[in-house]
Design an enzyme around this catalytic site. Structure first.
Site: not given
Ligand code: GCW
Length: 701
Positions: A212, A289, A293, A326, A367, A395, A523
């Site tokens: 990002n 990326k 998102e 990506r 993810d 994460e 998730h």
């Protein structure tokens, strides 16, 4: 000072100092067993190195530092060996190219009483020097050394998700290790240890900023800073990559558009790429990326991922660098299946990417979940170079409070057969380029490094950085071997202790999966911070950021039907894989709810109903954490006191959090199954509402 007195002092100093973990697996503590130390004496009288090349100098100094620590012995250097009993560093650029040894590969063997470390490149010799040290650190005999080693994957890379302001996206070990405010004038000495640690496991590339990405990293001000880092890493064989923001031509260049087919935009990237090379002549390339998102990308201008990637590849054409693009993309469709998104967007582009482009695919289609089936893109893109993206930072895998050793998870993915070109077409063979004869090959891992004194937060998280590097070099290594190496280099060489710790590590991933995501669920973590359980999450900015989108619990059962009855994501795999996972009666239980919506009362192969099996696994996970604690407690006298206390404290948190996951999930799913917690398990001591409150705290302002 007599030799014995020196040794005594050394022993005293290492005994008195607790280990803060800052030296990683390169701690080079004195080997306790005097006999073992003596066994290395006949091979460590000198180091012979003919040239004063910087990388060879580093290799020599590393051997000197390592052997001083491990053996308590100062080793002299000479230009050429005139007697036997030394280590000879030998670069043989003209060695005939053999299929077995690449440029970065090395051989270590004994000849005329000397140990020869030989390679076609200086970096190969450096890798060989680390291998020799590893042999000593892990207690191997040097008498008949004969090692030939070459990396299976060409680009072995860390991806840092580090921001310009010093924060780290999904970082759990403090703030960023890169001190952008200090660079280029002050170069933190930690960058050297970072380089040594990476070189010791063969990592040869690093992207230094978050995907990002801020355009700031492409300004002259930041290029000077990045150059300073690249200068430190270069002699260790590590190339620097930059993550770029696709909108940079507008934000930095003042152009009206960032359309990849616009001539001015193309010129801007060509010029920028040339400028970067003035700072970093061996620049590794771009990591992108795009259209994911909320990040900008070529689709903003009606163009494809290939249009965007190929534009950057064109800018890179005069240089050795590449473009890593990506595949982590997904649209917010409440009726769709995120599982299929990356495949759907990229499949029509297979064969249209520039040869300099590698498409980097996460190991699984969603993810980085604790257990995912392999991404269906692997094996389905014969005309595109696909790279692997693993997540080393945890994460979804316990962040820095759960002991979770990831080598078995990485290997589970790499060893799975895609059947793309018949049996044996494993994911690993797609990644190492052997299945489709790819020019490039890439394995990337999202880094878990930070400003914490021990780099990674949880002391055991270091083992995941280590394991990633070792597997990127050689994916055929076993999780057991990698664990054993890491333990011996980091914690202890004593066999019984090593075995107990190794046992903890090897069990840790299945244990984590048990109390978080058993039977192929995924998730269900806390919204946005991704910490703790939140299976009831039903509303979010996007439907595919909720939990209910994934687990699909209802009065009938649990799981996402990905057969032909609903999303048919299974169809993206080859027929053999479909056969393995497509039939709920035969699908391995670890993957069951990834592909099937299974009735609560359905009897599974274990003889239990789905509901009972689910409860059983959640409860067992918690019990197993208790066992980890007991084993660790039994090792108190055998490991460094500081590390012991550190891990002990974190295991206590893990126990608490495992219980949190268990109670949250069984209470929540119980509202759908309407079935009791099966005997003899004791129902949770708290209500679902009480548990929900625990999560709410994290959203308070
Ligand atoms: O796993 C998700 C993370 C985001 C990350 C994204 C990605 C860098 O929650 O923080 O953004 O994946 O991989 O791009």
């Amino acid at each position: 000072m007599t030799r014995h007195f020196f040794l005594f002092l050394l022993l005293l100093s290492t005994a008195a100092l607790a280990d803060d973990g800052s030296r990683l697996w390169l701690n080079y503590d004195l080997i306790k067993d005097a006999k073992q130390r003596e066994s290395y004496a006949p091979f460590t009288k000198f180091i012979a190195v003919a040239s004063d090349n910087q990388t060879l100098k580093i290799a020599t100094e590393e051997l000197q530092t390592g052997l001083l620590g491990l053996l308590g012995k100062k080793i002299v250097t000479v230009k050429t060996a005139t007697t036997s009993g030394g280590i000879i560093l030998n670069v043989n650029k003209n060695a005939p190219s053999s299929a077995n040894i690449s440029n970065e590969g090395y051989e270590i063997y004994t000849e005329k009483g000397n140990i020869i470390i030989s390679s076609k490149s200086e970096t190969g010799v450096l890798y060989g020097a680390f291998e020799l040290l590893r042999a000593i650190q892990t207690g191997k005999s040097l008498a008949k050394l004969s090692i030939t080693s070459s990396p299976k994957v060409k680009i072995r890379m860390l991806n840092h998700w580090d921001n310009a302001n010093g924060t780290v996206e999904r970082g759990y070990a403090g703030s960023s290790m890169w001190k952008w405010n200090e660079l280029p004038h002050r170069v933190d000495p930690r960058y050297v240890l970072y380089a040594r640690a990476n070189a010791s496991i063969g990592i040869n590339a690093t992207s230094i900023n978050n995907v990002n990405a801020s355009s700031r990293f492409l300004t002259a001000e930041y290029l000077e800073k990045i150059k300073a880092v690249a200068d430190v890493l270069r002699p260790y064989g590590i190339k620097v990559f930059i993550s770029v923001n696709f909108r940079s031509p507008r934000t930095l260049g003042g152009l009206k558009t960032s359309d990849p087919l616009d001539p001015e935009v193309r010129k801007w990237w060509n010029d920028k790429t040339k400028e970067i090379h003035q700072y970093i002549p061996d620049f590794g390339g771009y990591l992108v990326k795009a259209n994911s998102e909320g990040e900008p990308g070529p689709q903003d201008y009606g163009r494809t991922h290939a249009d965007g990637a190929n534009m950057l590849a064109e800018a890179m054409r005069p240089f050795s660098g590449i473009v890593i693009w990506r595949a982590f993309v997904y649209n917010a469709d409440p009726n769709g299946d995120r599982f299929k998104e990356g495949y759907a967007q990229f499949k029509p582009l297979d064969g249209t990417f520039d040869p300099k482009v590698i498409v980097q695919v996460k190991n699984g289609p969603i993810d980085f979940m604790p257990r995912e089936p392999f991404h269906p893109m692997f094996g389905a893109f014969p005309k595109t170079t696909l790279g692997m993206e693993f997540q080393i930072t945890q994460e979804y895998l316990g962040q820095s409070t759960h002991l979770t050793y990831l080598a078995p998870m990485f290997k589970e993915c790499l060893d799975t057969d895609t059947y793309a070109k018949g049996q044996g077409s494993t994911v690993a063979k797609v990644i190492d380029g052997s299945l489709y004869n790819a020019q490039y090959s890439l394995m990337a891992g999202v880094a878990n490094t930070g400003s914490d004194v021990n780099w990674c937060g949880h002391p055991f998280n270091q083992s995941n950085w280590y394991a990633f590097g070792r597997l990127a070099w050689d994916h055929t290594l076993s999780s057991e071997q990698i664990a054993s190496e890491w333990i011996r280099m980091t914690l202890t060489q004593a066999k019984p202790t090593e075995q107990k710790i190794s046992d903890m590590m090897l069990k840790s991933h299945p244990i984590y999966v048990s109390y978080t995501y058993p039977l192929g669920t995924s998730h269900m973590m806390g919204e946005s911070h991704h910490y703790g359980p939140e299976p009831w999450l039903a509303k979010s900015a996007r439907p595919d950021w909720t939990s209910v989108y994934y687990h699909r619990a209802d009065s009938v059962g649990l799981g996402f039907d990905r057969t032909g009855k609903l999303s048919n994501a299974l169809q993206l795999y080859s027929p053999e894989v479909q056969q393995k996972w497509g039939n709920p009666e035969q699908c391995p239980l670890d993957y069951l709810l990834w592909f099937h919506h299974v009735p609560w009362s359905k009897k599974l192969s274990t003889g239990r109903s789905l509901w009972d099996e689910l409860c059983e696994r959640y409860y067992d996970g918690v019990v197993q954490v208790g066992n980890l604690q007991k084993t660790w407690e039994s090792l108190k006298a055998d490991v460094d006191p500081e590390i012991f206390e550190n891990v002990k404290g974190r295991l206590k948190i893990q126990e608490k959090e495992a219980l949190w996951w268990r109670d949250a999930c069984v209470l929540y799913f119980g509202e759908y199954s309407k079935m009791p917690i099966p005997k003899p398990l004791t129902p949770p001591q708290r209500t679902l509402n009480e548990i929900k409150k625990l999560v709410e705290i994290y959203h308070l302002r």
